[in-house]
Design an enzyme around this catalytic site. Structure first.
Site, PDB file in Angstrom:
ATOM      1  N   CYS A   1       5.407   3.162   4.472  1.00 58.53           N
ATOM      2  CA  CYS A   1       4.221   3.678   3.766  1.00 58.53           C
ATOM      3  C   CYS A   1       3.538   4.833   4.495  1.00 58.53           C
ATOM      4  O   CYS A   1       2.845   5.640   3.872  1.00 58.53           O
ATOM      5  CB  CYS A   1       3.222   2.548   3.530  1.00 58.53           C
TER       6      CYS A   1
ATOM      7  N   ASN B   1       2.045   1.457  -6.370  1.00 61.81           N
ATOM      8  CA  ASN B   1       2.285   1.682  -4.947  1.00 61.81           C
ATOM      9  C   ASN B   1       3.734   2.120  -4.739  1.00 61.81           C
ATOM     10  O   ASN B   1       4.657   1.309  -4.786  1.00 61.81           O
ATOM     11  CB  ASN B   1       1.995   0.393  -4.178  1.00 61.81           C
TER      12      ASN B   1
ATOM     13  N   HIS C   1      -3.372   5.847   1.583  1.00 63.89           N
ATOM     14  CA  HIS C   1      -2.183   5.275   0.950  1.00 63.89           C
ATOM     15  C   HIS C   1      -2.634   4.312  -0.137  1.00 63.89           C
ATOM     16  O   HIS C   1      -3.493   3.455   0.089  1.00 63.89           O
ATOM     17  CB  HIS C   1      -1.339   4.552   2.004  1.00 63.89           C
TER      18      HIS C   1
END
Length: 328
Positions: free
Chosen positions: A115, A285, A255
């Protein structure tokens, strides 16, 4: 003479055409209607179609960023691809991406930072631009739908497919560029988010169970708390190194893990709600791709002004993460 720095010269993003709505997943997982949006902030997400490849999705975002930048393909000196889902374990996908984009003079390499991959790639790209005075294409892309365990609620409702890209170009205006980068890791959380098999420590074999090649979250609550702590801590340090107060941050681009996490970090830092840039509701996501995808969407809605200060932060598998202050 003003020192050479970098600037965000172009933005791009791309998602597959297939849209998966919460209602479909809630039926499959036996969840009550509205559960996913209440817990995550996600309304729908995009998943790859049969035939979609990571390199093709990345190329769509990269092409958009190149066109937006106005920089000729032959000028790009480096292509960095942040991904956890390359087309193959070997070879890397970045050379294929550069080929698809027609970048004849570009080096190309994959970065596996989960991520936080885009933040690491952006930091490395800024250093290359400063050292060599040539533009760099940074793309983050993932096709996570092919790594989701459909029986595991924690991952099945969160993850999505997407790509985001930026072009960094040399600049001498003294206003733009990377102002601070604080990168961090904590290997004690190495097993919190994993794909157990496929690496050299546990290679594929005829006996490999199907769920061993799919993503699993061992403890979602611990991931949440440790991610909030890492993102808030590195964000504070980055602001300190850049000599900025919270009020000096123009836009907060975290994020997009889920909306609750983004809000928790924002609240922890004392940032006003209106400064949060969020795309989680429509895009879900997509790991490293969420920050550049959000940058591209934000720039299309409200173009970044010269000198505008962006705080970007991420944490993910590894644990790896960090925060950067970048002036547009």
């Amino acid at each position: 003479m003003t020192r050479l720095s970098s600037r965000l010269a172009g933005f791009g993003h791309a998602v597959p055409s297939r849209i998966v709505y919460n209602a479909d997943l809630e039926r499959q997982l036996g969840l009550e209607q509205g559960w996913i949006e209440r817990r995550t902030g996600i309304r729908f997400r995009h998943w790859a179609n049969d035939g979609d490849t990571l390199s093709s999705l990345a190329a769509r975002a990269g092409k958009m960023a190149l066109v937006d930048s106005g920089i000729a393909p032959g000028e790009i000196a480096m292509t960095l691809l942040a991904t956890s889902t390359p087309d193959h374990l070997l070879p890397p996908s970045a050379p294929l991406l550069a080929h698809k984009l027609g970048l004849p003079n570009s080096g190309a390499i994959d970065l596996a930072g989960a991520c936080s991959g885009f933040l690491y790639a952006l930091t490395l790209a800024d250093g290359f631009v400063r050292a060599h005075g040539r533009p760099v294409l940074v793309v983050a892309a993932n096709i996570l739908s092919r790594r989701i365990n459909p029986a595991e609620r924690a991952s099945a409702v969160l993850f999505a497919d997407g790509a985001g890209a930026v072009v960094l170009a040399p600049c001498r205006d003294g206003r733009s560029g990377l102002k601070a980068a604080v990168l961090a890791s904590d290997g004690s959380g190495y097993d919190l988010i994993t794909i157990p098999s496929g690496g050299s420590s546990k290679p594929f074999s005829p006996e490999t169970a199907a769920n061993q090649v799919l993503m699993t979250l061992r403890d979602g609550r611990e991931v949440f708390s440790r991610a909030v702590d890492l993102m808030a801590r590195t964000s504070r340090q980055a602001m300190k190194e850049a000599r900025l107060n919270v009020a000096d941050v123009d836009r907060f681009v975290p994020h997009q893990a889920n909306l609750r996490l983004c809000d928790a970090v924002r609240h922890n830092l004392g940032l006003a709600e209106g400064k949060l840039a969020s795309t989680i509701a429509e895009f879900g996501n997509s790991s490293a791709a969420t920050i550049p995808l959000t940058l591209s969407v934000e720039h299309a809605l409200k173009p970044f002004k010269s000198g505008e200060r962006l705080l970007m932060t991420a944490a993910g598998a590894g644990l790896a993460g960090g925060a950067v202050i970048f002036a547009a």
